[in-house]
Design an enzyme around this catalytic site. Sequence first.
Site, PDB file in Angstrom:
ATOM      1  N   TYR A 144       1.676 -13.660 -15.036  1.00 56.01           N
ATOM      2  CA  TYR A 144       1.217 -13.911 -16.399  1.00 56.01           C
ATOM      3  C   TYR A 144       2.110 -14.968 -17.005  1.00 56.01           C
ATOM      4  O   TYR A 144       3.340 -14.856 -16.935  1.00 56.01           O
ATOM      5  CB  TYR A 144       1.284 -12.620 -17.218  1.00 56.01           C
ATOM      6  N   ASP A 239       8.791 -20.528 -14.718  1.00 53.27           N
ATOM      7  CA  ASP A 239       8.547 -19.752 -15.944  1.00 53.27           C
ATOM      8  C   ASP A 239       9.553 -18.599 -15.992  1.00 53.27           C
ATOM      9  O   ASP A 239       9.376 -17.573 -15.343  1.00 53.27           O
ATOM     10  CB  ASP A 239       7.105 -19.240 -15.968  1.00 53.27           C
ATOM     11  N   LYS A 267      11.621 -14.428 -24.898  1.00 50.51           N
ATOM     12  CA  LYS A 267      12.161 -13.066 -24.790  1.00 50.51           C
ATOM     13  C   LYS A 267      13.672 -12.995 -25.065  1.00 50.51           C
ATOM     14  O   LYS A 267      14.060 -13.046 -26.221  1.00 50.51           O
ATOM     15  CB  LYS A 267      11.731 -12.447 -23.463  1.00 50.51           C
TER      16      LYS A 267
HETATM   17  C1  LIG Z   1       5.860 -12.587 -21.733  1.00 52.79           C
HETATM   18  C2  LIG Z   1       5.617 -13.731 -20.835  1.00 52.79           C
HETATM   19  C3  LIG Z   1       4.940 -14.888 -21.260  1.00 52.79           C
HETATM   20  C4  LIG Z   1       4.278 -14.978 -22.602  1.00 52.79           C
HETATM   21  O1  LIG Z   1       5.211 -14.930 -23.642  1.00 52.79           O
HETATM   22  P1  LIG Z   1       4.695 -14.538 -25.127  1.00 52.79           P
HETATM   23  O2  LIG Z   1       5.927 -14.696 -25.943  1.00 52.79           O
HETATM   24  O3  LIG Z   1       4.181 -13.138 -25.030  1.00 52.79           O
HETATM   25  O4  LIG Z   1       3.637 -15.508 -25.477  1.00 52.79           O
HETATM   26  C5  LIG Z   1       4.882 -15.974 -20.411  1.00 52.79           C
HETATM   27  N1  LIG Z   1       5.438 -15.928 -19.191  1.00 52.79           N
HETATM   28  C6  LIG Z   1       6.080 -14.831 -18.734  1.00 52.79           C
HETATM   29  C7  LIG Z   1       6.690 -14.859 -17.377  1.00 52.79           C
HETATM   30  C8  LIG Z   1       6.170 -13.697 -19.529  1.00 52.79           C
HETATM   31  O5  LIG Z   1       6.778 -12.607 -19.062  1.00 52.79           O
END
Ligand SMILES: *Cc1c(COP(=O)(O)O)cnc(C)c1O
Length: 427
Positions: A144, A239, A267
């Site tokens: 994701y 990512d 995060k």
């Molecule tokens: C949580 C997440 C996202 C999306 O981040 P949001 O702040 O929820 O938009 C993208 N990439 C990874 C790997 C994630 O864990």
Amino acid sequence: MADATNPSLWERAGAVLPGGVNSPVRSFRGVGGEPFFVRAGHGPTLETVDGREFLDYVMGYGPLILGHAHPAVVKAVESQAQRGLSYGAPTAAEVEMAERLTAAIPAMEMLRMVNSGTEATMSALRVARGVTGRRRVLKFAGSYHGHHDSLLIKAGSGAATLGVPDSAGVPADIASLTLTAPYNDIEALKEAFRVHGSEIAAVIAEPVAGNMSTVPPVPGFLETIRELTEAHGALWVSDEVMTGFRVNFGTAAEARGLTPDLVTLAKVVGAGMPVGVYGGRRAYMGLVAPLGPVYQAGTFSGNALAMAAGLAQLGVVSQPAFYPTLIERTRTLAEGLVERGRRHGIALSINQAGAMFGLFFRETPPKNFDEVAGSDVERYRRYFHGMLERGVFMPPSPFETAFPSWAHSDGDIEKTLRAADEVFRTL
Ligand SMILES: *Cc1c(COP(=O)(O)O)cnc(C)c1O
């Protein structure tokens, strides 16, 4: 008690928010039942509006590596709030944040702050397409990267396939530009480049997958991404929205000796405030507006409260003992869970990467989405509710990662293992 004239919060929520929530996983559809409403969080604990307390291993889905309401973070936010919330003009805190991140992440020579992980990956792909002049991107099934159109796509099983949208509202024309391959499948990756190599702008990958529960890369997987992107003139976007400052200090890719072209964060670097970051080689980031033709902007980007919170948290996690201690505690919990499960004859396995782990009701740790999906997800549901009844909030889906925090004491881990022992007996 709820009745027609005095509806519950959950009933009120359902009337005005789709599914009663502002992000789908919170609805507990992955495990069944009704979610609780939070009144407060302190350290490792969540308090609900109806007076229950849970030891929290969700931790805002990753950001709260120090636990809830850590004094250093709260103090920084309070002090900033006294001086204003948002300016729309440069601040010293933004420069300090960028200097800290570029110092911790050599691959990030220059960066831009945004407001979420979704924005970060969306912008990184725009840069990659701007740099290469190419249209296609490659992602991995079960990963994701946020909810924008290009990445809301997963693969079928087997070899690399052209993308089909996962969501209504994503035009097939856009989805068709996203190639997918199974995570950890080096042959499928090579095949995608053999067929489409000259059209691929970027490969975007979680260096440790964290959105199909936790799945680390097999040896050679990230290395192959690096080699193929380099050989074909594509960019590697690592990512690290979840893994950045969660698996180790800095990025998981660089800890493995690899250098991505672009990196995305969110995060942990926001400490619970809405934050995202994308950055990378100066030559690429130099194309971003106002320096260059790749446009990207944001009213709240580099927001003063978010910078204050993030800087305070980064200050704490940069202390040398931080990650070794937290990772060791995570290991005690993860290995303890497997051991308790085996005691009761339950097939159980764990994937741990730094301070994140996934628990699977299957004999061996999974290596890709299909293997995660093939675990006993019904048993996970019963485990989740059993733990919740005993005061422990584990991720409300077999596809979410568990996040221990600095605030979880050895006693908390022991309490968690005792609860798990009781629950496993009933499974
Ligand atoms: C949580 C997440 C996202 C999306 O981040 P949001 O702040 O929820 O938009 C993208 N990439 C990874 C790997 C994630 O864990």
